[in-house]
Design a protein around this motif. Structure first.
Motif, short mmCIF file in Angstrom:
data_model
loop_
_atom_site.label_atom_id
_atom_site.label_comp_id
_atom_site.label_asym_id
_atom_site.label_seq_id
_atom_site.Cartn_x
_atom_site.Cartn_y
_atom_site.Cartn_z
N MET A 1 0.81 -1.20 0.00
CA MET A 1 0.00 0.00 0.00
C MET A 1 0.86 1.27 0.00
N ARG A 2 2.08 1.18 0.50
CA ARG A 2 2.91 2.39 0.53
C ARG A 2 3.30 2.83 -0.87
N ASP A 3 3.24 1.92 -1.84
CA ASP A 3 3.55 2.26 -3.23
C ASP A 3 2.33 2.81 -3.97
N ARG A 4 1.19 2.86 -3.33
CA ARG A 4 -0.05 3.23 -4.02
C ARG A 4 0.03 4.55 -4.78
N PRO A 5 0.60 5.64 -4.20
CA PRO A 5 0.68 6.89 -4.98
C PRO A 5 1.50 6.72 -6.27
N GLU A 6 2.59 5.98 -6.20
CA GLU A 6 3.40 5.74 -7.40
C GLU A 6 2.65 4.87 -8.40
N ILE A 7 1.93 3.90 -7.88
CA ILE A 7 1.14 3.02 -8.76
C ILE A 7 0.06 3.83 -9.46
N GLU A 8 -0.65 4.67 -8.72
CA GLU A 8 -1.70 5.49 -9.31
C GLU A 8 -1.14 6.42 -10.38
N LYS A 9 0.02 6.98 -10.14
CA LYS A 9 0.65 7.87 -11.11
C LYS A 9 1.02 7.10 -12.39
N ALA A 10 1.58 5.90 -12.22
CA ALA A 10 1.95 5.08 -13.39
C ALA A 10 0.71 4.66 -14.17
N VAL A 11 -0.35 4.31 -13.47
CA VAL A 11 -1.59 3.89 -14.13
C VAL A 11 -2.18 5.04 -14.93
N LYS A 12 -2.19 6.24 -14.35
CA LYS A 12 -2.73 7.40 -15.06
C LYS A 12 -1.93 7.69 -16.33
N LYS A 13 -0.60 7.54 -16.26
CA LYS A 13 0.23 7.75 -17.45
C LYS A 13 -0.08 6.70 -18.51
N ALA A 14 -0.20 5.45 -18.08
CA ALA A 14 -0.51 4.37 -19.02
C ALA A 14 -1.88 4.58 -19.66
N CYS A 15 -2.87 4.99 -18.85
CA CYS A 15 -4.21 5.22 -19.38
C CYS A 15 -4.23 6.37 -20.37
N LYS A 16 -3.42 7.39 -20.11
CA LYS A 16 -3.35 8.52 -21.02
C LYS A 16 -2.91 8.06 -22.41
N VAL A 17 -1.93 7.16 -22.45
CA VAL A 17 -1.45 6.61 -23.72
C VAL A 17 -2.51 5.70 -24.33
N LEU A 18 -3.07 4.79 -23.53
CA LEU A 18 -4.05 3.84 -24.04
C LEU A 18 -5.32 4.52 -24.53
N ASN A 19 -5.70 5.62 -23.89
CA ASN A 19 -6.92 6.33 -24.29
C ASN A 19 -6.81 6.97 -25.67
N LYS A 20 -5.62 7.02 -26.23
CA LYS A 20 -5.45 7.54 -27.59
C LYS A 20 -5.83 6.49 -28.63
N LEU A 21 -5.99 5.25 -28.18
CA LEU A 21 -6.38 4.15 -29.07
C LEU A 21 -7.90 4.02 -29.10
N THR A 22 -8.39 3.20 -29.99
CA THR A 22 -9.82 2.88 -29.98
C THR A 22 -10.10 2.11 -28.69
N PRO A 23 -11.36 2.05 -28.23
CA PRO A 23 -11.64 1.27 -27.02
C PRO A 23 -11.19 -0.19 -27.15
N ASP A 24 -11.48 -0.81 -28.28
CA ASP A 24 -11.05 -2.20 -28.47
C ASP A 24 -9.53 -2.31 -28.44
N GLY A 25 -8.86 -1.37 -29.11
CA GLY A 25 -7.40 -1.38 -29.15
C GLY A 25 -6.79 -1.18 -27.78
N ALA A 26 -7.38 -0.29 -27.00
CA ALA A 26 -6.87 -0.02 -25.65
C ALA A 26 -7.01 -1.25 -24.75
#
Length: 76
Positions: A1-26
């Motif tokens: 749980m102590r890594d949660r802020p870093e995990i959330e930041k990494a997930v948001k960055k990954a989602c930002k990239v994936l959201n540029k794809l089609t929903p199926d592609g993402a």
């Protein structure tokens, strides 16, 4: 749980990239990422399958939480 802020930041960055794809592609890409990550962490196929089952359970719990939050009101 102590890594949660870093995990959330990494997930948001990954989602930002994936959201540029089609929903199926993402979704396809995210599955590919999970698979590659698990294989890199667990070279043994049986251990990898067990880790995938754990990850799948976590995803299901996150879905339930996300949809419960949506039902309560808009997400910021």
């Amino acid at each position: 749980m102590r890594d949660r802020p870093e995990i959330e930041k990494a997930v948001k960055k990954a989602c930002k990239v994936l959201n540029k794809l089609t929903p199926d592609g993402a979704l396809y890409a995210s599955g590919w990422i999970i698979t590659d990550l698990i294989v890199s962490l667990m070279p043994n196929e049986e251990e990898a399958k067990e880790l995938f089952r754990i990850v799948q359970g976590q995803i299901e719990r996150e879905f339930k939480t996300a949809y419960a939050n949506l039902a309560r009101g808009p997400v910021n």
